[in-house]
Design a protein around this motif. Structure first.
Motif, short mmCIF file in Angstrom:
data_model
loop_
_atom_site.label_atom_id
_atom_site.label_comp_id
_atom_site.label_asym_id
_atom_site.label_seq_id
_atom_site.Cartn_x
_atom_site.Cartn_y
_atom_site.Cartn_z
N ARG A 34 0.82 -1.22 0.00
CA ARG A 34 0.00 0.00 0.00
C ARG A 34 0.85 1.27 0.00
NH1 ARG A 34 -1.96 4.10 -0.49
NH2 ARG A 34 -3.92 4.90 0.28
N TYR A 35 2.04 1.21 0.62
CA TYR A 35 2.91 2.37 0.74
C TYR A 35 4.28 2.07 0.13
CZ TYR A 35 -0.70 3.73 4.06
OH TYR A 35 -1.89 4.03 4.64
N PRO A 36 4.34 1.86 -1.19
CA PRO A 36 5.61 1.44 -1.81
C PRO A 36 6.69 2.51 -1.80
CG PRO A 36 3.99 1.91 -3.49
CD PRO A 36 3.28 1.98 -2.16
N TYR A 37 6.34 3.78 -1.68
CA TYR A 37 7.33 4.85 -1.74
C TYR A 37 7.73 5.39 -0.37
CZ TYR A 37 6.05 4.51 -6.58
OH TYR A 37 5.81 4.02 -7.84
N ILE A 38 7.22 4.75 0.69
CA ILE A 38 7.56 5.14 2.06
C ILE A 38 8.69 4.23 2.54
CG2 ILE A 38 6.72 5.33 4.43
CD1 ILE A 38 5.40 7.34 2.60
N ARG A 39 9.69 4.80 3.17
CA ARG A 39 10.76 3.98 3.74
C ARG A 39 10.24 3.41 5.07
NH1 ARG A 39 16.71 6.13 4.04
NH2 ARG A 39 17.29 4.42 2.71
N LEU A 40 9.80 2.17 5.02
CA LEU A 40 9.23 1.52 6.19
C LEU A 40 10.31 0.77 6.95
CD1 LEU A 40 6.06 0.13 4.44
CD2 LEU A 40 6.13 1.96 6.11
N ASP A 41 10.22 0.84 8.27
CA ASP A 41 11.18 0.14 9.12
C ASP A 41 10.47 -0.31 10.40
OD1 ASP A 41 11.01 2.40 10.82
OD2 ASP A 41 12.75 3.32 9.90
N GLN A 42 11.21 -0.89 11.31
CA GLN A 42 10.63 -1.40 12.57
C GLN A 42 10.00 -0.29 13.39
OE1 GLN A 42 14.36 -3.29 13.78
NE2 GLN A 42 13.11 -5.07 14.26
N VAL A 43 10.46 0.91 13.24
CA VAL A 43 9.98 2.02 14.05
C VAL A 43 8.63 2.54 13.55
CG1 VAL A 43 10.49 4.38 14.82
CG2 VAL A 43 12.32 2.69 14.68
N ASN A 44 8.45 2.64 12.23
CA ASN A 44 7.25 3.30 11.72
C ASN A 44 6.22 2.37 11.08
OD1 ASN A 44 8.31 2.72 9.20
ND2 ASN A 44 8.73 4.83 8.65
N ILE A 45 6.51 1.09 10.93
CA ILE A 45 5.57 0.24 10.20
C ILE A 45 4.22 0.12 10.92
CG2 ILE A 45 6.35 -1.97 11.15
CD1 ILE A 45 5.94 -3.03 8.18
N ASP A 46 4.21 0.10 12.24
CA ASP A 46 2.93 0.01 12.95
C ASP A 46 2.08 1.26 12.75
OD1 ASP A 46 3.00 -2.60 13.90
OD2 ASP A 46 4.15 -2.04 15.67
N TYR A 47 2.71 2.41 12.60
CA TYR A 47 1.97 3.64 12.29
C TYR A 47 1.22 3.47 10.96
CZ TYR A 47 1.00 8.38 10.75
OH TYR A 47 0.39 9.50 10.27
N TYR A 48 1.95 3.04 9.93
CA TYR A 48 1.34 2.88 8.62
C TYR A 48 0.36 1.70 8.60
CZ TYR A 48 4.25 6.55 6.84
OH TYR A 48 4.83 7.77 6.62
N ARG A 49 0.60 0.68 9.41
CA ARG A 49 -0.35 -0.43 9.53
C ARG A 49 -1.68 0.12 10.09
NH1 ARG A 49 1.64 -5.29 9.85
NH2 ARG A 49 3.44 -4.64 11.07
N GLY A 50 -1.59 1.03 11.07
CA GLY A 50 -2.80 1.63 11.62
C GLY A 50 -3.54 2.47 10.61
N LEU A 51 -2.78 3.22 9.79
CA LEU A 51 -3.44 4.00 8.72
C LEU A 51 -4.18 3.08 7.76
CD1 LEU A 51 -0.74 6.66 7.76
CD2 LEU A 51 -2.79 7.00 9.14
N LEU A 52 -3.54 1.99 7.39
CA LEU A 52 -4.14 1.04 6.48
C LEU A 52 -5.38 0.39 7.11
CD1 LEU A 52 -3.97 -0.40 3.75
CD2 LEU A 52 -2.40 -2.00 4.79
N ALA A 53 -5.30 0.08 8.38
CA ALA A 53 -6.42 -0.56 9.07
C ALA A 53 -7.62 0.36 9.17
CB ALA A 53 -6.00 -1.01 10.46
N HIS A 54 -7.38 1.66 9.28
CA HIS A 54 -8.49 2.61 9.47
C HIS A 54 -8.82 3.37 8.20
CE1 HIS A 54 -8.80 1.92 13.70
NE2 HIS A 54 -7.49 2.00 13.80
N GLY A 55 -8.11 3.10 7.13
CA GLY A 55 -8.31 3.86 5.90
C GLY A 55 -9.18 3.23 4.95
#
Length: 55
Positions: A34-55
């Motif tokens: 869903r977020y191919p252009y975001i640099r995802l790592d252990q620190v921020n992946i749960d943030y983006y997972r939450g966006l995906l879950a609520h989006g």
């Protein structure tokens, strides 16, 4: 609780209810897709997972 390992119950990440009543937590693969252009790592992946879950 302090010193407690995160579990699905206390991870702070909400789940997405499915029409059949079960809950779905987006997988790492779902988030990366869903977020191919975001640099995802252990620190921020749960943030983006939450966006995906609520989006």
């Amino acid at each position: 609780m302090v010193g407690e390992s995160p579990t699905p119950e206390n991870s702070g990440v909400d789940t997405v209810p499915h029409p059949n009543g079960s809950a779905h937590r987006p997988s790492d693969e779902d988030v990366f897709a869903r977020y191919p252009y975001i640099r995802l790592d252990q620190v921020n992946i749960d943030y983006y997972r939450g966006l995906l879950a609520h989006g």
